[in-house]
Design an enzyme around this catalytic site. Structure first.
Site, short mmCIF file in Angstrom:
data_model
loop_
_atom_site.label_atom_id
_atom_site.label_comp_id
_atom_site.label_asym_id
_atom_site.label_seq_id
_atom_site.Cartn_x
_atom_site.Cartn_y
_atom_site.Cartn_z
N ASP A 51 -4.47 11.31 14.49
CA ASP A 51 -4.93 10.94 13.15
C ASP A 51 -5.57 9.56 13.19
OD1 ASP A 51 -5.35 11.23 10.44
OD2 ASP A 51 -3.37 10.49 9.87
N GLY B 157 0.82 -1.21 0.00
CA GLY B 157 0.00 0.00 0.00
C GLY B 157 0.85 1.25 0.00
N LYS C 60 7.91 0.18 6.23
CA LYS C 60 7.32 1.47 5.85
C LYS C 60 8.42 2.41 5.39
CE LYS C 60 3.46 2.64 7.49
NZ LYS C 60 2.28 3.11 8.20
N1 LIG Z 1 1.76 -3.16 9.45
C1 LIG Z 1 1.03 -3.32 8.36
N2 LIG Z 1 0.59 -4.54 7.99
C2 LIG Z 1 -0.17 -4.71 6.90
N3 LIG Z 1 -0.56 -3.72 6.09
C3 LIG Z 1 -0.17 -2.48 6.39
C4 LIG Z 1 0.64 -2.20 7.54
N4 LIG Z 1 0.86 -0.86 7.59
C5 LIG Z 1 0.21 -0.35 6.54
N5 LIG Z 1 -0.41 -1.29 5.81
C6 LIG Z 1 -1.22 -1.09 4.59
O1 LIG Z 1 -0.54 -0.17 3.76
C7 LIG Z 1 -1.42 0.89 3.37
C8 LIG Z 1 -0.71 2.20 3.48
O2 LIG Z 1 -0.44 2.43 4.86
P1 LIG Z 1 0.05 3.81 5.43
O3 LIG Z 1 0.00 3.69 6.91
O4 LIG Z 1 1.32 4.20 4.81
O5 LIG Z 1 -0.99 4.86 4.91
P2 LIG Z 1 -2.49 5.08 5.28
O6 LIG Z 1 -2.66 4.87 6.75
O7 LIG Z 1 -3.35 4.26 4.35
O8 LIG Z 1 -2.72 6.59 4.92
P3 LIG Z 1 -2.11 7.85 5.68
O9 LIG Z 1 -0.64 7.75 5.56
O10 LIG Z 1 -2.67 9.00 4.94
O11 LIG Z 1 -2.58 7.76 7.11
C9 LIG Z 1 -2.64 0.80 4.26
O12 LIG Z 1 -3.78 0.85 3.44
C10 LIG Z 1 -2.56 -0.50 4.98
O13 LIG Z 1 -3.58 -1.36 4.53
#
Ligand SMILES: Nc1ncnc2c1ncn2[C@@H]1O[C@H](COP(=O)(O)OP(=O)(O)OP(=O)(O)O)[C@@H](O)[C@H]1O
Length: 333
Positions: free
Chosen positions: A180, A63, A83
């Protein structure tokens, strides 16, 4: 990330100067023997993982968010999430340092409803950190796939989020405010348990951490408390407001006013006290009352997560008894 609102500012000038990013003042205070009790937390270095331990070429993209892309990678034989932080964010030294400070705090947290932080990849020009991998994705994905949740599931999910948030708000010596809390920042593991992630990072990514008078612009408009939108000083109860909107979505199957511009929505909530509808056919009476309290326009009237947990446990018991009652009468018939 920390709630400084109720501290006596004069007792710890170095802590305050550091938390507001006044580097010059920090140097002066340090030179004169200033002690920073909070600094013990913020200066603990992040656990570093050698970049050779993770093969980013084998990474699978899962993602993308505001900070960068998220990948599924293997680390020491285990699937974990990596990340990556955009270079536009990571190349700014102050922002990067603040990010690492927040991660240093995150790495100390341990709770079943908080995503576990694992460490930072030692990389010369990239900022990448590892967390546990949650296979079922975000609550946003779940609601998009499943739509409206049955009341027992919605209450169980609400309890998971409330317990994670209560842990953050009761953090010592300073509460951790998420700022957030949205369905995208709530992830689900294979066992169906929800965990909260990415707390405190939004203010850094947007470079608006200005201390006591924290500004609007942090977090997502759709879940934003009125006082944040109005750029007033705020405290822990901003997360309670966001929580109420998430619970509302779980019963409804998605966001209310889906088509409406999120910023306009936040504006109407902040200046016209507009709130989502709570039709009795969808929302059991005690849930209705809880949500109305949680999104109260007066932040001081909103319950704490500790109180929310107590209410939800009673609601859960009641729903379970009703469900059992229906099943028993089925068995008799
Ligand atoms: N630890 C994790 N395990 C599985 N999937 C994850 C994990 N962290 C993030 N994701 C997936 O990756 C995507 C992007 O995550 P990220 O936290 O970067 O952004 P977000 O929370 O979708 O948006 P924002 O950064 O605007 O809050 C998410 O939609 C989530 O489903």
């Amino acid at each position: 990330m920390e709630d400084h609102r109720h501290q006596a500012p004069s007792t710890k000038p170095l802590s305050d100067a550091r938390s507001f990013g006044h580097q010059d003042i920090c140097k002066i205070l340090e030179a004169h023997g200033g002690i920073d009790p909070m600094g013990l937390d913020s200066q603990t270095p992040c656990f570093e993982i050698d970049s050779t331990e993770v093969d980013m070429n084998e990474a699978t993209l899962i993602g993308e968010g505001a900070y960068g892309e998220v990948y599924l990678v293997k680390w020491r034989g285990t699937e974990v999430a990596a990340k990556t932080i955009r270079s536009s964010i990571a190349s700014n030294k102050t922002v990067k340092d603040n990010f690492l400070k927040e991660l240093g705090l995150w790495q100390k947290l341990r709770h079943p409803n908080i995503v576990q932080f694992l460490g930072v990849l030692k990389h010369p020009d990239r900022l990448i950190f590892l967390t546990e991998y949650l296979r079922n994705g975000s609550l946003y994905d779940i609601l998009r796939k499943k739509g409206r949740l049955d009341p027992l599931t919605a209450v169980a999910y609400a309890l998971d989020i409330a317990r994670g948030m209560n842990y953050l708000h009761q953090h010592k010596p300073h509460a951790i405010i998420h700022r957030d809390l949205t369905p995208r920042n709530v992830l689900q593991n294979e066992a169906g348990r929800l965990k909260v992630t990415d707390f405190g990072l939004s203010k850094i990514a947007q470079g608006r951490d200005v201390g006591y008078k924290m500004t609007g612009g942090t977090g997502s408009y759709r879940y934003m408390a009125p006082e944040v939108y109005r750029r007033e000083s705020y405290g822990k109860s901003v997360d309670v407001f966001s929580f109420a909107l998430i619970v509302h979505e779980m019963f409804q199957g998605g966001p209310s006013n889906r088509g409406e511009d999120a910023e306009k929505l936040a504006d109407k909530r902040a200046y016209e006290d507009s709130r989502p509808h709570l039709p009795s056919i969808v929302y059991p009476e005690p849930i209705k009352k809880l949500l109305q309290d949680c999104w109260h326009k007066n932040p001081d009237r909103r319950p704490t997560f500790e109180e929310i947990i107590m209410h939800l446990e009673i609601i859960q018991e009641d729903l379970e008894q009703k469900a059992m009652g229906i099943c028993c009468s089925c068995a008799i018939l």
